[in-house]
Each structure stands twice: as C-alpha cells, then as structure tokens.
Design a protein around this motif. Sequence first.
Motif, PDB file in Angstrom:
ATOM      1  N   ASP A  69       0.852  -1.181   0.000  1.00 38.51           N
ATOM      2  CA  ASP A  69       0.000   0.000   0.000  1.00 38.51           C
ATOM      3  C   ASP A  69       0.898   1.245   0.000  1.00 38.51           C
ATOM      4  OD1 ASP A  69      -1.994  -1.857   0.319  1.00 38.51           O
ATOM      5  OD2 ASP A  69      -2.622  -1.190   2.306  1.00 38.51           O
TER       6      ASP A  69
ATOM      7  N   GLU B 144      -4.659   6.748  -2.942  1.00 39.88           N
ATOM      8  CA  GLU B 144      -4.264   5.548  -2.209  1.00 39.88           C
ATOM      9  C   GLU B 144      -4.223   4.354  -3.158  1.00 39.88           C
ATOM     10  OE1 GLU B 144      -5.559   2.929   1.742  1.00 39.88           O
ATOM     11  OE2 GLU B 144      -6.928   4.427   0.908  1.00 39.88           O
TER      12      GLU B 144
ATOM     13  N   LYS C 238      -3.510   0.295  -3.422  1.00 39.48           N
ATOM     14  CA  LYS C 238      -3.487  -0.909  -2.598  1.00 39.48           C
ATOM     15  C   LYS C 238      -2.499  -1.934  -3.159  1.00 39.48           C
ATOM     16  CE  LYS C 238      -6.682   0.073   0.483  1.00 39.48           C
ATOM     17  NZ  LYS C 238      -6.341   0.160   1.925  1.00 39.48           N
TER      18      LYS C 238
END
Length: 485
Positions: free
Chosen positions: A366, A377, A379
């Motif tokens: 991440d 963001e 992952k």
Amino acid sequence: MNATLSGAAISPSAVPQRAAIPGSYGWPVIGPLSDRLQYFWLQGPQKFFANRMEKYESTVFRTNVPPTFPFFVGVNPNVVAVLDVKSFSHLFDTELVDKTNILVGDFMPSVKYTGGIRVCAYLDTTEAKHGQIKSFAIDILKRSSSKWVSSMVTTLDATWDSLESQLAAAGDGGSASYILPLQEFLFAFLSLTLLGADASAFPEIKKCGHIYLDLWLGVQLLPTIPINVVQPLEEIFLHSFSYPFWLVKSSYEKLTRFVENGAAETVARAQTEFNLTKEEAIHNLLFTLGFNAFGGFTLFFLSLLGRLGENPSVHEELRREVRGKLSNNVLSFETVKEMDLVNSFVYETLRLDPPVPQQFGRARKDFDLTSHNAVYEIKKGELLCGFQPLVMRDPKIFENPEDFVYNRFSKKNGEQYVYLFKAKTPALRSSSADNKCCTLKIGSNAKECFTVRQLKQRIHHIALTSKFLTPISSPTCRILPDYSH
C-alpha cells in the motif's frame, strides 16, 4: 520555436489534496470487453486514454486494458492509469512496484516463446537471477562499445548503397522502401555488437533473420497490438486469443542455433563469469536481441526517419552541425555527443514517439501515489499502467506539448531533459543490476544520432516519408557521401 519549461512546471503549486481514484472497471465481462473495443477499434490507444483523462478530469483513473475476453483465462484487465510525469515516475521506484511477469501487463506470453525460461524482462529485481542476467547484459554492452562506431558505419553504408541501387532501378518518379533494408541493417549490426555473431556467416540467417524476429515478436504480442487493418475481423481473429508457439517454432529454433554457434564465446562467458546455464544465456541473448534491441530500434528508427521527412526545414541546420562537428571526417561517440541539435532532434522524437508506449508496475505494498493535482491511495497488488506518449505530452512540464520542437532538448533548454523517459527509463537514471531500467539505454541515443548523422551527411535531394525515399530533383539524383565541407 524556443522551448522552455512552462510556468506551471517551475512555479510553486499548492500541496496536492487526497482524492479517491476516479473511473470504473464496469460490469464483469461487459466492461472489459467494451474497453477493449474502444482501445483497439473505436478510438485507438492514445484517444482511449486521452478521452478518459478528459472525462474524469484526472491523469489518474481506473480502467481496463487489453487483452481480455473471451479466451484469456486468468488475465485481469483492471489497471490504474497514471498519465502525468509525476504519477508515471512511481513505475520506476522498485521499492513501490513489483515487475514480476508484467512486461506487457497482466498478460504474459507463453514461456515457450523463450525456450521455457522466464527471461530477465519478466523477472523482478528481488529475484537473484535478475541481477545475474542484468549484469551479463551490461557487461556485453560495455565490452562491445568499442565496435559500435565501425560496425554501424560499415553496415549503414551498405544499407544506403542498397537503397541507392533501388532508387536507380525505380527510375523517374520511383521510390524505395527503406523498412526491410533498415531491418536487415539492424539485425546485422545488433547481432555483431550484442552477440559477437557475424550473420553473414550464416546465409539463411543473414537473409531471413530479421523476418524470423518479426514473426516471433508479432505472434506472441498480437493480443496487445492494434493493427487497424480490417475490423471487426481483427478483433475476432487477432485480439480474442493467444496464438500458439508452434507457428514460429521452426524459425525460433533456427535463431537459437545461430546464437549458440555464432555467439559461442559470449554464451561461454555467461556460463563461466555469470553462473548462467547455457539455455539461460541463449534465450536471454535472443530476447535482448529481438525484443529489446531489434524490435525497439525498428520502431524508433521508423519514427525518426518519419520525423525527418515531416520537418524538411531543419535539414540544412542539422547538416551544418554534422559537418561542423566532424574532425577530419572521423566519427566517434565524442563527436556525436557534441551534436547538440542532432541529439535534441532524437530526444524530441523519443518524447512524442516512444517505441514502447506502455509501462506497467504492480504495487508491492500500500502506498500514496502523487500526481500534479492529488494524492491517491494505491493498494497492494493493484496494477499501474502508464501510457508514455501522453505522459510525455504533460502540459505542466512541456510547453506546446503536442508540437514537434526539434531544439526542445538543446543545451539552452536543457532543463527539460530531466523529465524525459527513454528506453523505458528516466533519462538521468543509469541501468544497473538492481533496477529495471533498460540495459540498451547505454549508448542508445548515440545509435540514433549516428543514423541522423549518416543521413544528413550522405543523402541529397531525397524526400523522406515514414516508409519511402523518393528523389525530388533529377532522375540521376543519388545518395552520395559528402566530404566537401
């Protein structure tokens, strides 16, 4: 036109704000299939990404890329597109991204195409074998560098002589295609410098080696390549399934025998100095020759010659620089490095026409991905996809990004060079055993500059297009060396 960094690139900007990644993968099967048709058929790759960038008002978004449905079991088309210089740079951070088996995305051609071996391009930097093979490749280039100039001049001269004969045979108003002669030159030159193998000692390989490589590359990469010939037949027969290796098995085996016999000394050194098996050495050498070198240089030289044809107004200026920098008609890497405008012309062609348009990287963990405008963001396990032709048109970095500005990377505008990506690599980063920067970046720009130099020194009264040379004056017009200045 004088090219400088745009104000947006050099002025302070607000701290990017955190945002959700826009875009969607759509319904299962339907979404990927729809995106595939848009990508290959209805829009083409560049419009596909550009239209979504405009739709989402973001250079980072979710989408699907081919290949997909119906016969690509286990291939996930979902990607996060990264289309500005800042977000694209994350693809080269080995602490953030894993490169295992993602050379052309989540789809990986059968290892039968590489002798049952995962060659270096499919290995991640954390795999021990990657460092061994990469060190071997770097060693090859450094050892062969002393032969580049003489080998290139000799083989290029033979190519121009062949084209001159074709033009003479074509008569008034005729033209000569330079695509196959160019590929013949590249195969002979690269075999000699990378492998230490003289193709002329193997008659069938000398005649057909470049064709064998074309077939080998084309068949394994067909599911990912837009052909734009006859739709919808292209979608039905070329992009719906992988083609079997047996279609090129015979020609590939001939190429492996050529490497085994013609490059025996290089193969032996791989075994004794780099602890590779004979099979690993042969198939990695052939992949470097065919995929990294021959395939990439073929595409780029065609773009380079096409750009020369589109910009006749700069020919005389380039020719003057070449003549002025040559000392007693002696060519070397040092003289090529001094050809400021020639180098800039090559870099600008690389900016707009990168031979490998897409780069991929899978998130190793991440992390926060930053674009010019926002922080997203990412992952672990998500696949990032950068489309370099759009990245290199980033308006926050390049002024008039759609224009071909031949002096954009000249010394007076040199600050732009730091934002250039070439040979799958940031321009200022060197290739090493612990990164995925293309080994052929070493000396790559010099090869293209040599070609421009040869062209500007030899060709007179010739019109260039992306495929043909055509006399533009008298029928006796010829390709001649010029040492009068």
